[in-house]
Scaffold this active site. Structure first.
Site, PDB file in Angstrom:
ATOM      1  CB  ALA A 192      -1.013   0.041   1.148  1.00  0.00           C
ATOM      2  CB  ALA A 193       4.465   2.072  -0.292  1.00  0.00           C
ATOM      3  N   GLY A 194       2.446   2.613  -2.568  1.00  0.00           N
ATOM      4  CA  GLY A 194       2.056   3.343  -3.784  1.00  0.00           C
ATOM      5  C   GLY A 194       0.638   3.893  -3.670  1.00  0.00           C
ATOM      6  CG  ASP A 195      -2.609   1.301  -3.362  1.00  0.00           C
ATOM      7  OD1 ASP A 195      -2.454   1.544  -4.569  1.00  0.00           O
ATOM      8  OD2 ASP A 195      -2.836   0.153  -2.920  1.00  0.00           O
TER       9      ASP A 195
HETATM   10  P1  ADP Z   1       4.423   0.659  -5.299  1.00  0.00           P
HETATM   11  O1  ADP Z   1       3.967   0.297  -3.925  1.00  0.00           O
HETATM   12  O2  ADP Z   1       3.301   1.092  -6.190  1.00  0.00           O
HETATM   13  O3  ADP Z   1       5.361  -0.326  -5.955  1.00  0.00           O
HETATM   14  P2  ADP Z   1       6.759   2.261  -4.555  1.00  0.00           P
HETATM   15  O4  ADP Z   1       7.384   1.022  -3.999  1.00  0.00           O
HETATM   16  O5  ADP Z   1       7.511   2.993  -5.602  1.00  0.00           O
HETATM   17  O6  ADP Z   1       5.269   2.018  -5.102  1.00  0.00           O
HETATM   18  O7  ADP Z   1       6.497   3.216  -3.307  1.00  0.00           O
HETATM   19  C1  ADP Z   1       5.734   4.396  -3.397  1.00  0.00           C
HETATM   20  C2  ADP Z   1       6.372   5.478  -2.548  1.00  0.00           C
HETATM   21  O8  ADP Z   1       6.492   5.002  -1.198  1.00  0.00           O
HETATM   22  C3  ADP Z   1       7.795   5.849  -2.951  1.00  0.00           C
HETATM   23  O9  ADP Z   1       7.794   6.855  -3.936  1.00  0.00           O
HETATM   24  C4  ADP Z   1       8.394   6.324  -1.643  1.00  0.00           C
HETATM   25  O10 ADP Z   1       8.101   7.689  -1.441  1.00  0.00           O
HETATM   26  C5  ADP Z   1       7.669   5.487  -0.605  1.00  0.00           C
HETATM   27  N1  ADP Z   1       8.500   4.331  -0.207  1.00  0.00           N
HETATM   28  C6  ADP Z   1       8.473   3.066  -0.696  1.00  0.00           C
HETATM   29  N2  ADP Z   1       9.408   2.294  -0.116  1.00  0.00           N
HETATM   30  C7  ADP Z   1      10.047   3.084   0.787  1.00  0.00           C
HETATM   31  C8  ADP Z   1      11.118   2.897   1.726  1.00  0.00           C
HETATM   32  N3  ADP Z   1      11.732   1.709   1.851  1.00  0.00           N
HETATM   33  N4  ADP Z   1      11.487   3.966   2.491  1.00  0.00           N
HETATM   34  C9  ADP Z   1      10.884   5.165   2.377  1.00  0.00           C
HETATM   35  N5  ADP Z   1       9.867   5.413   1.518  1.00  0.00           N
HETATM   36  C10 ADP Z   1       9.463   4.394   0.736  1.00  0.00           C
END
Ligand code: ADP
Length: 313
Positions: free
Chosen positions: A251-254
């Site tokens: 859910a980071a991207g969401d």
């Molecule tokens: P998705 O979940 O769609 O694959 P990402 O992995 O690129 O998307 O993560 C989305 C955003 O979450 C990133 O642009 C970043 O800001 C944040 N993020 C993801 N992983 C980390 C991490 N390990 N540490 C800090 N921020 C993170």
């Protein structure tokens, strides 16, 4: 004072079966896991929660089954104040499910069973009413493509901007790209849709420019722990991520997408909105689970300021 932004999210609802394991087993191998939890997820639900917790008024267009998972998802979304008047209930298909295997290393592997999500169907007259007054339609690809295309067309007619997160990857019609105001995608998706490798900010900028050449107005490529790259008419910028100890990036991207949509709907620039996305998603990755890990605006505000964005050539 800015008005409360109004956002319509069209997308999936899944009950996540979160299986925590020391590492994923290899073929033919059995190993002992740590725990199994049932937690609310699905990209549509996650993005709706992401918008609601950043302070937007949110309506969710989605479909669940007539079962306990569906009921639990409905109750969780209602607790976030999300309008569920357009939530559909399928009489035969079960609520969508996702099996999430989360390793101690924070790596996850996810398999989705769409269930009722695959039968989401929309009515144009109802859509027009549901989109009235909304600044953004936010949508992804865990619901059927024809329904996504129908909603995008309805949003354009209603004067509502379109934020599109093309995940999971699918072949898309050329006519879709010019209808997208803001495209948000991760590095894997950017590489697949634009062609070429995407691992660095410069490569993400090149992918974003290629997607803009197809007619998209603004592109944001997220690069996991590195951060995100914004690409718009005025140029390309790299917004570094915050440095945190990630335990689960589900859910980071969401979370990023929800925070981006709310900031843009409040009138922020694309760069300011990406900084907001970076701060909200930094909180999300420090917590386990999908919707339960998404921060409120106050929790995102408690994070350190994002590092300044850097201009890219
Ligand atoms: P998705 O979940 O769609 O694959 P990402 O992995 O690129 O998307 O993560 C989305 C955003 O979450 C990133 O642009 C970043 O800001 C944040 N993020 C993801 N992983 C980390 C991490 N390990 N540490 C800090 N921020 C993170």
């Amino acid at each position: 004072m800015t008005q409360t932004p109004a956002i319509v999210v069209l997308g999936s609802l899944n009950m996540d079966l979160l299986l925590r394991v020391p590492r994923v087993p290899g073929a033919g191998e059995t190993l002992l896991g740590h725990s199994l939890q049932l937690l609310p997820g699905g990209k549509g639900g996650n993005q709706a929660v992401g918008c609601a917790r950043q302070g937007a008024r949110v309506r969710l267009l989605a479909r669940i089954g007539r079962d306990a998972d569906g009921q639990a998802l409905r109750e969780a979304l209602a607790r976030d104040g999300i309008a569920l008047d357009a939530l559909q209930q399928d009489e035969t298909e079960p609520t969508g499910r996702a099996l999430v295997m989360l390793e101690d290393s924070a790596q996850n592997r996810i398999v989705v069973l769409p269930g009722a999500n695959a039968r989401l169907a929309l009515d144009d007259a109802a859509l027009a009413r549901q989109l009235q007054g909304a600044q953004y339609l936010v949508t992804q690809l865990e619901t059927p493509l024809p329904v996504v295309l129908q909603a995008v067309a309805a949003a354009r007619r209603a004067g509502c901007k379109v934020m599109f997160n093309p995940s999971p990857m699918l072949p898309l019609p050329d006519a879709l790209w010019p209808q997208i105001d803001t495209l948000v995608l991760n590095e894997v998706e950017a590489a697949a849709y634009a062609g070429g490798e995407v691992a660095t900010p410069a490569q993400a900028a090149a992918a974003g420019r290629a997607l803009r050449a197809r007619g998209v107005a603004q592109v944001v490529v997220t690069l996991g722990a590195l951060g995100a790259v914004t690409v718009e008419q005025g140029g390309c910028r790299f917004q570094p991520a915050l440095r945190v100890r990630a335990v689960d990036t589900t859910a980071a991207g969401d979370t990023f997408t929800g925070a981006l949509a709310v900031a843009l709907a409040q009138g922020s620039s694309l760069a300011q909105a990406a900084a907001r996305g970076v701060r909200a998603s930094a909180v999300c990755v420090t917590r386990i689970g999908a919707q339960v890990s998404i921060p409120t605006a106050a929790e995102a505000d408690a994070q350190p300021e994002a590092l300044p964005a850097q201009d890219l050539p």
